[in-house]
Design a protein around this motif. Structure first.
Motif, PDB file in Angstrom:
ATOM      1  N   PRO A 169       0.820  -1.213   0.000  1.00  0.00           N
ATOM      2  CA  PRO A 169       0.000   0.000   0.000  1.00  0.00           C
ATOM      3  C   PRO A 169       0.854   1.263   0.000  1.00  0.00           C
ATOM      4  N   GLN A 170       0.220   2.356  -0.359  1.00  0.00           N
ATOM      5  CA  GLN A 170       0.933   3.631  -0.423  1.00  0.00           C
ATOM      6  C   GLN A 170       1.368   4.082   0.969  1.00  0.00           C
ATOM      7  N   ARG A 171       2.359   4.968   0.983  1.00  0.00           N
ATOM      8  CA  ARG A 171       2.865   5.506   2.243  1.00  0.00           C
ATOM      9  C   ARG A 171       2.256   6.885   2.500  1.00  0.00           C
ATOM     10  N   THR A 172       2.067   7.192   3.764  1.00  0.00           N
ATOM     11  CA  THR A 172       1.642   8.527   4.159  1.00  0.00           C
ATOM     12  C   THR A 172       2.796   9.198   4.898  1.00  0.00           C
ATOM     13  N   PRO A 173       2.755  10.513   5.041  1.00  0.00           N
ATOM     14  CA  PRO A 173       3.805  11.190   5.812  1.00  0.00           C
ATOM     15  C   PRO A 173       3.922  10.573   7.190  1.00  0.00           C
ATOM     16  N   ARG A 174       5.140  10.306   7.628  1.00  0.00           N
ATOM     17  CA  ARG A 174       5.306   9.607   8.900  1.00  0.00           C
ATOM     18  C   ARG A 174       5.671  10.566  10.020  1.00  0.00           C
ATOM     19  N   PRO A 175       5.058  10.397  11.187  1.00  0.00           N
ATOM     20  CA  PRO A 175       5.458  11.206  12.339  1.00  0.00           C
ATOM     21  C   PRO A 175       6.848  10.782  12.807  1.00  0.00           C
ATOM     22  N   LEU A 176       7.690  11.738  13.099  1.00  0.00           N
ATOM     23  CA  LEU A 176       9.005  11.398  13.625  1.00  0.00           C
ATOM     24  C   LEU A 176       8.888  10.959  15.084  1.00  0.00           C
ATOM     25  N   ARG A 177       9.759  10.064  15.488  1.00  0.00           N
ATOM     26  CA  ARG A 177       9.782   9.607  16.872  1.00  0.00           C
ATOM     27  C   ARG A 177      10.438  10.659  17.755  1.00  0.00           C
ATOM     28  N   GLY A 178      10.173  10.560  19.054  1.00  0.00           N
ATOM     29  CA  GLY A 178      10.742  11.517  19.980  1.00  0.00           C
ATOM     30  C   GLY A 178      12.254  11.522  19.978  1.00  0.00           C
ATOM     31  N   LYS A 179      12.856  10.378  19.677  1.00  0.00           N
ATOM     32  CA  LYS A 179      14.322  10.282  19.698  1.00  0.00           C
ATOM     33  C   LYS A 179      14.964  10.578  18.350  1.00  0.00           C
ATOM     34  N   ASP A 180      14.162  10.897  17.335  1.00  0.00           N
ATOM     35  CA  ASP A 180      14.708  11.227  16.021  1.00  0.00           C
ATOM     36  C   ASP A 180      15.265  12.648  16.009  1.00  0.00           C
ATOM     37  N   PHE A 181      16.427  12.820  15.403  1.00  0.00           N
ATOM     38  CA  PHE A 181      17.006  14.132  15.192  1.00  0.00           C
ATOM     39  C   PHE A 181      16.932  14.453  13.706  1.00  0.00           C
ATOM     40  N   MET A 182      16.457  15.649  13.394  1.00  0.00           N
ATOM     41  CA  MET A 182      16.225  15.997  11.998  1.00  0.00           C
ATOM     42  C   MET A 182      17.497  15.920  11.163  1.00  0.00           C
ATOM     43  N   GLY A 183      18.626  16.311  11.756  1.00  0.00           N
ATOM     44  CA  GLY A 183      19.888  16.243  11.031  1.00  0.00           C
ATOM     45  C   GLY A 183      20.230  14.831  10.618  1.00  0.00           C
ATOM     46  N   GLU A 184      19.993  13.875  11.508  1.00  0.00           N
ATOM     47  CA  GLU A 184      20.275  12.472  11.201  1.00  0.00           C
ATOM     48  C   GLU A 184      19.343  11.953  10.113  1.00  0.00           C
ATOM     49  N   VAL A 185      18.069  12.411  10.155  1.00  0.00           N
ATOM     50  CA  VAL A 185      17.119  11.994   9.116  1.00  0.00           C
ATOM     51  C   VAL A 185      17.546  12.528   7.761  1.00  0.00           C
ATOM     52  N   VAL A 186      18.004  13.775   7.725  1.00  0.00           N
ATOM     53  CA  VAL A 186      18.462  14.372   6.462  1.00  0.00           C
ATOM     54  C   VAL A 186      19.640  13.583   5.903  1.00  0.00           C
ATOM     55  N   VAL A 187      20.592  13.227   6.769  1.00  0.00           N
ATOM     56  CA  VAL A 187      21.759  12.456   6.320  1.00  0.00           C
ATOM     57  C   VAL A 187      21.309  11.099   5.756  1.00  0.00           C
ATOM     58  N   GLN A 188      20.403  10.439   6.483  1.00  0.00           N
ATOM     59  CA  GLN A 188      19.925   9.128   6.039  1.00  0.00           C
ATOM     60  C   GLN A 188      19.232   9.213   4.682  1.00  0.00           C
ATOM     61  N   MET A 189      18.333  10.200   4.517  1.00  0.00           N
ATOM     62  CA  MET A 189      17.600  10.343   3.262  1.00  0.00           C
ATOM     63  C   MET A 189      18.532  10.740   2.118  1.00  0.00           C
ATOM     64  N   THR A 190      19.546  11.556   2.425  1.00  0.00           N
ATOM     65  CA  THR A 190      20.498  11.972   1.405  1.00  0.00           C
ATOM     66  C   THR A 190      21.298  10.776   0.895  1.00  0.00           C
TER      67      THR A 190
END
Length: 290
Positions: A41-62
């Protein structure tokens, strides 16, 4: 919370960023525009977890060569927690989030009168001066304010005529009043505050929606019709993998525990959100004891 959280929002665990899917040019895709993956099924925007850091997410997605955008949105909604705020920024964000959910069709509206009222409030809130003619309303992108499921039900001219009739009720109101009024009305809609995830009972079967709220997990049709609800008191365990989400629930009809398995690529997102609500519920009794 994440490193972009304002101090108050992070402490209360009421707010979180969302990671939106984007196209190859980085443009945001709404839920209706996200394509169904070939094997699920399709994906929807996901809520970030409390322990997620935006900088780390950017690095991972990059590293994965995926485009993304962050949208600051409230993640957790509790009953009686939506009183008007004295903070103009918070009030504006709550209004924008409510309007986005209503206009996009995530929160259905059953009555045309409510559609007209919310639309007129939103136009008044977003305009320096409320348009005074049908043509001016249409030129001010009236249809962008009409909830998506309702747009085909009338012509632009007929929608403009209906909304213009409500002009006198909202045109002279203050911005604070209009924004708070919109959120106040949105709060009363049945699906307000829920986070939606597309799931399937069978891998090649039709999509359905698992909606998570402070009450539990609700299963809806794609058109947002409620089919079944499991309150957290009836959910004994939950978990998932990269392709499946499962629940161990109490089946009241059979008077026994039953395991449900659902196909989705967002099992971890769903599990994390359920845990957030569970932890928040556990904090409330502890706070009362103090």
């Amino acid at each position: 919370e994440g490193d972009a959280m304002p101090e108050g929002a992070a402490a209360s665990a009421y707010s979180a960023a969302r990671l939106e899917n984007t196209d190859e040019h980085g443009a945001k895709k709404g839920e209706e525009q996200i394509k169904i993956t070939e094997d699920g099924p399709q994906r929807t925007p996901r809520p970030l977890r409390g322990k997620d850091f935006m900088g780390e997410v950017v690095v991972q997605m990059t590293r994965q060569r995926r485009h993304l955008s962050f949208v600051f949105k409230r993640k957790l909604f509790l009953p009686n927690a939506d009183k008007a705020s004295d903070d103009p920024v918070y009030s504006r964000l709550m209004y924008l989030q409510a309007a986005d959910e209503v206009i996009g069709g995530n929160i259905p509206i059953m009555k045309e009168a409510d559609v007209v009222e919310l639309t007129s409030i939103a136009i008044a809130a977003d305009s320096e001066k409320f348009p005074s003619t049908e043509a001016a309303l249409i030129e001010a992108e009236l249809m962008e304010y009409i909830p998506v499921p309702w747009r085909p039900k009338k012509t632009e001219q007929n929608w403009a005529r209906a909304v213009l009739a409500s002009r006198g009720k909202v045109a002279s109101k203050s911005l604070d009043f209009l924004q708070n009024k919109y959120v106040e009305k949105a709060c009363k809609l049945p699906l307000y505050g829920m986070s939606f995830f597309f799931v399937r009972k069978e891998q090649g079967g039709p999509d359905m929606i698992a909606a998570i709220s402070h009450e539990g997990i609700h299963f809806l049709s794609v058109s947002r019709v409620l089919r079944q609800t499991f309150k957290y008191s009836d959910i004994h365990r939950w978990g998932g993998s990269s392709t499946q989400f499962w629940l161990l629930v109490w089946d009241a009809k059979k008077n026994t525990k039953a395991r449900m398995a659902l196909f989705t690529s967002q099992a971890r997102d769903m599990s994390a959100l359920i845990l957030d609500y569970a932890l928040l519920a556990a904090e409330k009794p502890a706070a009362k004891k103090k």
